[in-house]
Write an enzyme that holds these catalytic residues in place. Structure first.
Site, PDB file in Angstrom:
ATOM      1  N   HIS A   1       2.803  14.168   1.229  1.00 44.70           N
ATOM      2  CA  HIS A   1       2.094  15.417   0.934  1.00 44.70           C
ATOM      3  C   HIS A   1       3.067  16.579   0.960  1.00 44.70           C
ATOM      4  O   HIS A   1       3.980  16.595   1.789  1.00 44.70           O
ATOM      5  CB  HIS A   1       1.000  15.683   1.977  1.00 44.70           C
ATOM      6  CG  HIS A   1      -0.186  14.780   1.847  1.00 44.70           C
ATOM      7  ND1 HIS A   1      -1.032  14.820   0.758  1.00 44.70           N
ATOM      8  CD2 HIS A   1      -0.663  13.806   2.658  1.00 44.70           C
ATOM      9  CE1 HIS A   1      -1.987  13.905   0.913  1.00 44.70           C
ATOM     10  NE2 HIS A   1      -1.781  13.273   2.047  1.00 44.70           N
TER      11      HIS A   1
ATOM     12  N   ASP B   1       0.810   2.363   3.801  1.00 44.06           N
ATOM     13  CA  ASP B   1      -0.072   3.474   3.390  1.00 44.06           C
ATOM     14  C   ASP B   1       0.758   4.767   3.267  1.00 44.06           C
ATOM     15  O   ASP B   1       0.315   5.845   3.666  1.00 44.06           O
ATOM     16  CB  ASP B   1      -1.249   3.666   4.348  1.00 44.06           C
ATOM     17  CG  ASP B   1      -2.352   4.527   3.742  1.00 44.06           C
ATOM     18  OD1 ASP B   1      -2.228   4.949   2.568  1.00 44.06           O
ATOM     19  OD2 ASP B   1      -3.348   4.807   4.443  1.00 44.06           O
TER      20      ASP B   1
ATOM     21  N   HIS C   1     -10.638  -0.047   0.927  1.00 46.53           N
ATOM     22  CA  HIS C   1     -10.409   0.946   1.976  1.00 46.53           C
ATOM     23  C   HIS C   1     -11.721   1.024   2.765  1.00 46.53           C
ATOM     24  O   HIS C   1     -12.654   1.697   2.344  1.00 46.53           O
ATOM     25  CB  HIS C   1     -10.068   2.284   1.289  1.00 46.53           C
ATOM     26  CG  HIS C   1     -10.087   3.489   2.175  1.00 46.53           C
ATOM     27  ND1 HIS C   1      -9.019   4.359   2.269  1.00 46.53           N
ATOM     28  CD2 HIS C   1     -11.035   4.011   2.974  1.00 46.53           C
ATOM     29  CE1 HIS C   1      -9.321   5.340   3.104  1.00 46.53           C
ATOM     30  NE2 HIS C   1     -10.535   5.163   3.545  1.00 46.53           N
TER      31      HIS C   1
ATOM     32  N   ARG D   1       2.067   9.222  -6.012  1.00 47.12           N
ATOM     33  CA  ARG D   1       1.699  10.592  -6.420  1.00 47.12           C
ATOM     34  C   ARG D   1       2.042  10.959  -7.861  1.00 47.12           C
ATOM     35  O   ARG D   1       2.073  12.135  -8.210  1.00 47.12           O
ATOM     36  CB  ARG D   1       2.344  11.629  -5.489  1.00 47.12           C
ATOM     37  CG  ARG D   1       2.000  11.458  -4.021  1.00 47.12           C
ATOM     38  CD  ARG D   1       0.526  11.610  -3.755  1.00 47.12           C
ATOM     39  NE  ARG D   1       0.230  11.636  -2.316  1.00 47.12           N
ATOM     40  CZ  ARG D   1      -0.818  11.027  -1.771  1.00 47.12           C
ATOM     41  NH1 ARG D   1      -1.678  10.362  -2.524  1.00 47.12           N
ATOM     42  NH2 ARG D   1      -1.020  11.104  -0.481  1.00 47.12           N
TER      43      ARG D   1
ATOM     44  N   HIS E   1       0.816  -1.217   0.000  1.00 51.84           N
ATOM     45  CA  HIS E   1       0.000   0.000   0.000  1.00 51.84           C
ATOM     46  C   HIS E   1       0.852   1.271   0.000  1.00 51.84           C
ATOM     47  O   HIS E   1       1.308   1.717   1.048  1.00 51.84           O
ATOM     48  CB  HIS E   1      -0.885  -0.025   1.257  1.00 51.84           C
ATOM     49  CG  HIS E   1      -1.996   0.957   1.239  1.00 51.84           C
ATOM     50  ND1 HIS E   1      -3.197   0.714   1.867  1.00 51.84           N
ATOM     51  CD2 HIS E   1      -2.121   2.174   0.666  1.00 51.84           C
ATOM     52  CE1 HIS E   1      -3.995   1.751   1.687  1.00 51.84           C
ATOM     53  NE2 HIS E   1      -3.348   2.655   0.974  1.00 51.84           N
TER      54      HIS E   1
ATOM     55  N   ASN F   1      -6.288   8.725   7.473  1.00 46.49           N
ATOM     56  CA  ASN F   1      -7.518   7.951   7.285  1.00 46.49           C
ATOM     57  C   ASN F   1      -7.186   6.469   7.198  1.00 46.49           C
ATOM     58  O   ASN F   1      -6.393   6.100   6.328  1.00 46.49           O
ATOM     59  CB  ASN F   1      -8.233   8.357   5.985  1.00 46.49           C
ATOM     60  CG  ASN F   1      -8.773   9.761   6.039  1.00 46.49           C
ATOM     61  OD1 ASN F   1      -8.839  10.383   7.097  1.00 46.49           O
ATOM     62  ND2 ASN F   1      -9.166  10.278   4.878  1.00 46.49           N
TER      63      ASN F   1
ATOM     64  N   ASN G   1      -5.120   6.015  -7.021  1.00 46.81           N
ATOM     65  CA  ASN G   1      -5.777   7.323  -6.865  1.00 46.81           C
ATOM     66  C   ASN G   1      -4.838   8.484  -7.162  1.00 46.81           C
ATOM     67  O   ASN G   1      -4.713   9.431  -6.395  1.00 46.81           O
ATOM     68  CB  ASN G   1      -6.376   7.464  -5.456  1.00 46.81           C
ATOM     69  CG  ASN G   1      -5.317   7.469  -4.366  1.00 46.81           C
ATOM     70  OD1 ASN G   1      -4.224   6.950  -4.561  1.00 46.81           O
ATOM     71  ND2 ASN G   1      -5.637   8.047  -3.227  1.00 46.81           N
TER      72      ASN G   1
HETATM   73 ZN   LIG Z   1      -6.850   3.914   2.204  1.00 45.08          ZN
END
Ligand SMILES: [Zn+2]
Length: 449
Positions: free
Chosen positions: A317, A313, A187, A73, A69, A286, A103
């Site tokens: 950022h 995860d 998720h 980016r 995971h 999250n 994503n």
């Molecule tokens: Zn997630």
């Protein structure tokens, strides 16, 4: 560089082979793992003695870790991370395979984008395995061309970051992906409930209020979808509550093909923390950090194997995204370079739990993706180019004291002293990462050349 050397006195942990041998010598030649034995003396080959310098437990050699995971980016936010910088961060953390989420901007939600992403990752320091989105634009309304995405190279299917797909869509995805031996990664957070609790109208990604029930309900729905599908494999991402673990346990006892992961931060941190970092939004993630009771349940579940894998995860950022006030800050923290040390130091997986930790970083994630998905088997094969990691579980280091490979620095662990340091990562016989201050590889091999 494909190195030639003998590692002296390491503990060899190879979970898939059932191997846990203390004080072995390991011979590498041109990056190939040639032999593991009680004593290896090869005239002219440099010896790196880790027995003497390795401390109480000594250094460990194991197959390279697999991270299920990561958010790399790219495309979309190369200032936060790129595939190249994320892969180097992975190598520094001992990972030789990293699963990239879909994503991005634009998302990886069509066969052409999967093919592009796989081609782009070809030159990375570690193997980057690409996930394809479950739904177009991760909006939850229309399935992607799952068969096409798998044919283009997708290792698994996931809308991670979002969970907008209806149970019916998830059933379709599980069946379609399952027919091609791919898992669906979910998720588990109930977006509808989060929207109501936060009185949000648009995206719920940054909403701060995400009580435990929003996760437990989503875990329950996903498991019901799997039971209804009657096929396929479900993998639950970043579990964080004691209740989720109990639901997972019941599903597995009932014979369902469901696996799960936990992050190093959900193993090692809880609210309220003694001294919140500055800015406090560095702790925003999250699902959120939970209570100490939940954290203990995560550690226990990972130790006993109800949770199969540690997954980072890794969520880089840009500074501005985390500097904002808590409510509007982006969720997530980086984790590739600190995963091993966080699990050992604050995650309850050091000492006698080290073999279990290595299992949850190698064989566990391999099981979750499944043989035939495109993931490489994490096993020490003699005679082949090595894909492995050497780490010292006792070596201490300070996070951020040396420049990190990641382009981002959003971790509440910045400045913390942790135990457990990766010394060397080999991928296909090449050096992907090397801690030159702790392991004199280049100099010694050169001196003996
Ligand atoms: Zn997630």
């Amino acid at each position: 560089m494909r190195p030639t050397f003998v590692l002296r006195g390491v503990r060899v942990l190879d979970p898939l082979s059932g191997r846990d041998d203390e004080r072995r010598d390991v011979w590498f030649e041109d990056g190939r793992l040639l032999a593991i034995d009680a004593r290896i003396d090869k005239g002219g080959v440099a010896v790196i003695d880790l027995d003497a310098s390795g401390g109480r437990h000594g250094a460990v050699l194991s197959p390279g870790f697999i991270d299920l995971h990561a958010h790399l980016r790219e495309p979309g936010d190369p200032d936060a991370e790129t595939v190249s910088s994320g892969a180097r961060a992975a190598a520094a953390g001992g990972f030789t395979q990293v699963v990239a989420m879909a994503n991005t901007d634009p998302p990886i939600d069509a066969p052409e984008r999967v093919a592009e992403a796989c081609a782009h990752a070809g030159g990375a320091a570690v193997r980057v395995l690409q996930v394809a989105a479950l739904s177009r634009g991760l909006s939850g309304s229309e399935l992607t061309d799952i068969r096409g995405c798998i044919a283009a190279g997708a290792v698994a299917i996931s809308d991670d970051g979002r969970n907008a797909a209806t149970p019916r869509l998830l059933v379709d995805a599980l069946r379609t992906a399952g027919a091609s031996a791919r898992a669906v990664l979910v998720h588990p957070e109930d977006e509808e409930a989060i929207a109501q609790i936060n009185n949000a109208h648009g995206s719920v990604v940054r909403c701060a209020q995400r009580p435990p029930g929003t996760e437990s309900r989503a875990v329950d729905l996903a498991i019901r979808a799997l039971a209804h599908a009657g096929a396929g494999r479900l993998h639950l991402q970043h579990l964080s509550t004691a209740e989720s673990v109990e639901t997972l346990r019941r599903a597995r006892d009932g014979g369902l093909a469901v696996t799960a992961e936990v992050t190093p931060h959900h193993l090692g941190m809880w609210q309220p923390v003694a001294q919140p970092p500055e800015p406090a939004a560095l702790l925003k993630v999250n699902p959120p950090l939970r209570t100490e009771h939940d954290r203990n349940a995560m550690v226990h579940a990972l130790r006993e194997g109800v949770i199969d894998a540690v997954a980072t995860d890794h969520a880089p950022h840009r500074r501005v995204e985390k500097g904002a006030d808590y409510d509007s800050a982006a969720p997530g923290m980086i984790g590739l370079e600190t995963a091993l040390a966080a699990c050992i130091t604050i995650g309850g997986m050091g000492g006698n739990w080290l073999p279990a930790l290595v299992e949850r970083l190698t064989a566990g994630p391999y099981r979750a993706l499944g043989a035939g998905s495109g993931v490489f088997e994490p096993r020490l094969h003699t005679g082949e180019p090595a894909t492995c990691v050497v780490f010292d579980p006792d070596a201490e280091w300070v996070v951020g004291a040396e420049p990190s490979a990641s382009r981002s620095s959003n971790t509440p662990l910045l400045g913390e002293r942790l135990r457990g340091k990766v010394l060397l990562t080999l991928v296909d016989g090449r050096i992907a990462y090397h801690d030159a201050s702790r392991l004199q590889l280049a100099a010694e091999t050169a001196a003996h050349a």
